[in-house]
Design an enzyme around this catalytic site. Structure first.
Site, PDB file in Angstrom:
ATOM      1  N   ASP A 183      38.257 -22.434  -2.033  1.00 46.13           N
ATOM      2  CA  ASP A 183      37.400 -21.376  -1.503  1.00 46.13           C
ATOM      3  C   ASP A 183      38.060 -20.019  -1.741  1.00 46.13           C
ATOM      4  O   ASP A 183      39.123 -19.736  -1.198  1.00 46.13           O
ATOM      5  CB  ASP A 183      37.189 -21.613   0.003  1.00 46.13           C
ATOM      6  CG  ASP A 183      36.091 -20.737   0.584  1.00 46.13           C
ATOM      7  OD1 ASP A 183      35.603 -19.848  -0.139  1.00 46.13           O
ATOM      8  OD2 ASP A 183      35.715 -20.958   1.753  1.00 46.13           O
ATOM      9  N   HIS A 185      36.438 -17.304  -0.866  1.00 45.80           N
ATOM     10  CA  HIS A 185      36.013 -16.622   0.363  1.00 45.80           C
ATOM     11  C   HIS A 185      35.636 -15.162   0.114  1.00 45.80           C
ATOM     12  O   HIS A 185      35.697 -14.329   1.033  1.00 45.80           O
ATOM     13  CB  HIS A 185      37.124 -16.706   1.410  1.00 45.80           C
ATOM     14  CG  HIS A 185      36.617 -16.966   2.802  1.00 45.80           C
ATOM     15  ND1 HIS A 185      36.593 -15.994   3.782  1.00 45.80           N
ATOM     16  CD2 HIS A 185      36.112 -18.084   3.367  1.00 45.80           C
ATOM     17  CE1 HIS A 185      36.112 -16.500   4.904  1.00 45.80           C
ATOM     18  NE2 HIS A 185      35.796 -17.772   4.679  1.00 45.80           N
ATOM     19  N   GLU A 209      34.545 -21.818  -4.679  1.00 39.57           N
ATOM     20  CA  GLU A 209      33.501 -21.308  -3.792  1.00 39.57           C
ATOM     21  C   GLU A 209      33.624 -19.799  -3.594  1.00 39.57           C
ATOM     22  O   GLU A 209      34.724 -19.266  -3.477  1.00 39.57           O
ATOM     23  CB  GLU A 209      33.653 -22.035  -2.452  1.00 39.57           C
ATOM     24  CG  GLU A 209      32.687 -21.627  -1.373  1.00 39.57           C
ATOM     25  CD  GLU A 209      32.858 -22.485  -0.141  1.00 39.57           C
ATOM     26  OE1 GLU A 209      32.512 -22.004   0.956  1.00 39.57           O
ATOM     27  OE2 GLU A 209      33.343 -23.641  -0.258  1.00 39.57           O
ATOM     28  N   GLU A 235      26.916 -19.753   1.380  1.00 39.69           N
ATOM     29  CA  GLU A 235      27.023 -19.773   2.832  1.00 39.69           C
ATOM     30  C   GLU A 235      26.523 -18.482   3.461  1.00 39.69           C
ATOM     31  O   GLU A 235      26.164 -18.457   4.637  1.00 39.69           O
ATOM     32  CB  GLU A 235      28.457 -20.043   3.271  1.00 39.69           C
ATOM     33  CG  GLU A 235      29.432 -18.910   2.996  1.00 39.69           C
ATOM     34  CD  GLU A 235      30.870 -19.297   3.308  1.00 39.69           C
ATOM     35  OE1 GLU A 235      31.402 -18.811   4.321  1.00 39.69           O
ATOM     36  OE2 GLU A 235      31.438 -20.107   2.543  1.00 39.69           O
ATOM     37  N   ASP A 257      23.778 -23.042   4.560  1.00 45.48           N
ATOM     38  CA  ASP A 257      24.256 -23.528   5.856  1.00 45.48           C
ATOM     39  C   ASP A 257      23.047 -23.850   6.714  1.00 45.48           C
ATOM     40  O   ASP A 257      22.171 -23.004   6.906  1.00 45.48           O
ATOM     41  CB  ASP A 257      25.120 -22.443   6.513  1.00 45.48           C
ATOM     42  CG  ASP A 257      25.830 -22.925   7.769  1.00 45.48           C
ATOM     43  OD1 ASP A 257      25.148 -23.442   8.676  1.00 45.48           O
ATOM     44  OD2 ASP A 257      27.059 -22.772   7.847  1.00 45.48           O
ATOM     45  N   HIS A 284      27.177 -25.918   3.567  1.00 49.03           N
ATOM     46  CA  HIS A 284      28.271 -25.291   4.307  1.00 49.03           C
ATOM     47  C   HIS A 284      28.164 -25.724   5.766  1.00 49.03           C
ATOM     48  O   HIS A 284      27.089 -25.712   6.343  1.00 49.03           O
ATOM     49  CB  HIS A 284      28.115 -23.776   4.184  1.00 49.03           C
ATOM     50  CG  HIS A 284      29.126 -22.958   4.903  1.00 49.03           C
ATOM     51  ND1 HIS A 284      28.848 -22.306   6.096  1.00 49.03           N
ATOM     52  CD2 HIS A 284      30.410 -22.647   4.601  1.00 49.03           C
ATOM     53  CE1 HIS A 284      29.910 -21.634   6.490  1.00 49.03           C
ATOM     54  NE2 HIS A 284      30.882 -21.826   5.607  1.00 49.03           N
TER      55      HIS A 284
END
Length: 381
Positions: A183, A185, A209, A235, A257, A284
């Site tokens: 990730d 992020h 990700e 996400e 998500d 997610h």
């Protein structure tokens, strides 16, 4: 059957649950939350409840249209998350009313078990070897880790090397038959992401990700074209409309998500949209048991599903964990890194209402950290 009451519960570590009660005594549960903004979503649920109370809970599609489009100003994480939790609860009621799991109402299961992964390493990844070994011992076949903590606007040679070293250490423990997802992020610029992705390719990550923040989605086509690693995002995307540019850019994995992107109703449609672009679904879910239960129901009924995130033991869960508010943990007893297909009606879990009400009395005020670069400027968390 009519909806008679809608309640919300602010429960540790950082979750918000909602409960929809009907005059027939059927109760549905959902998880409407934006991490770090739970109190704001709680207010949004209260406003939307003004419409739902007195309505037939089984008109799920119609309610979704009104809740998302009935106001002139639409979308965004707060509204979409409020709708998501209410939508989960309505599906829970529908399944309990018809005596069937939600996946049956979505067309029936397409698989007998759902692959899940475990989190390792925390916000600023450390102590990876011990944590990964523990997850392998527990039977998981895949883990996910943050690639780095706060990262310079142009990643330094040392920062880039540290990301590669972490993933290499994970690969050494996992071997060639298990997977590691990484990730970013949104902590990397597109230029830094492009450089790191090339160096990660020999380590064969399952996916990387959020290579950039969602507001830079216009940069995804170039990243996809340059990346030898499958890219994932989603996400922080909340509708089919927001996923469309990412899918046309060529992402390999869509990550809506279930507690943010409009609930079961919208994520099921996002999955179908992703399928037309050859993209896989990996919902997610670093959240609580209701969000995970809803995610699994969609996963069982989605042909292009890849893998499911779950939060047991995640670094956010300080005061409670995934199983803290369940009467029976059996639906989340993972075997060989997989969740079993269940036939319990609705979302397939029984919420411990007494525990939820007790936890709500203390509540929580979880906030994500605010990071800064060494010069004092804001850094992406």
């Amino acid at each position: 059957m009519k909806i008679t009451r809608i309640e919300t519960f602010l429960v540790p570590p950082r979750w918000l649950f909602c409960r929809i009660e009907t005059d027939d005594g059927v109760v549905g549960w959902g998880e409407p939350v934006v991490e770090g903004r739970a109190e704001i979503v709680r207010t949004a649920v209260d406003v939307l409840a003004e419409y739902l109370v007195g309505q037939d809970p089984l008109r799920i599609q119609d309610h979704w249209q009104v809740l998302t489009k009935g106001g002139f100003y639409r979308g965004g994480p707060v509204l979409s998350s409020a709708v998501a939790g209410l939508d989960q609860a309505l599906w829970d009621i529908a399944g309990k009313t018809y005596g069937a799991p939600v996946h049956a109402l979505l067309g029936g299961p397409v698989r007998d078990r759902v692959r899940v992964y475990a989190w390792v390493g925390g916000d600023e990844p450390a102590e990876l070897a011990e944590q990964i070994s523990a997850q392998v011992e527990a039977g998981f076949t895949a883990v996910k880790m943050n690639g780095a903590g706060a990262t310079s606007p142009v990643a330094t040679a040392a920062e880039t090397a540290a990301v590669v070293a972490r993933v290499a250490a994970a690969r050494d423990i996992l071997g060639p038959h298990r997977d590691v997802a990484v990730d970013f992020h949104g902590r990397f610029t597109a230029a830094s992401a492009r450089r790191v992705l090339a160096e990660l390719a020999p380590l064969h990550p399952l996916f990387v990700e959020e290579p950039v923040v969602p507001e830079q989605g216009h940069l995804l086509p170039g990243l996809v074209a340059a990346s030898p690693v499958p890219l994932a995002t989603g996400e922080r995307l909340y509708s089919r409309g927001e996923f469309l540019p990412a899918l046309t850019a060529g992402i390999a994995v869509a990550q809506p998500d279930l507690s943010h992107a409009g609930g079961i109703t919208e994520v099921h449609r996002i999955a179908s949209l992703a399928d037309t672009y050859g993209a896989l679904l990996a919902p997610h879910c670093p959240l609580g048991p209701i969000a995970l239960a809803a995610s699994l129901q969609v996963a069982f009924a989605t042909p292009n599903f890849l893998i499911q995130e779950q939060s047991r033991g995640i670094h956010y869960n300080k005061d409670a964990d995934l199983l803290s508010y369940l009467v029976d943990p059996a639906p989340f007893r993972f075997v060989d890194g997989h969740a079993p297909l269940g036939d319990a009606p609705g979302l397939g879990i029984t919420v411990d209402e007494a525990a939820v009400r007790a936890a709500d009395r203390s509540g929580h005020a979880w906030r994500n950290p605010v990071w800064r670069h060494p010069d004092g400027s804001f850094a992406e968390w």
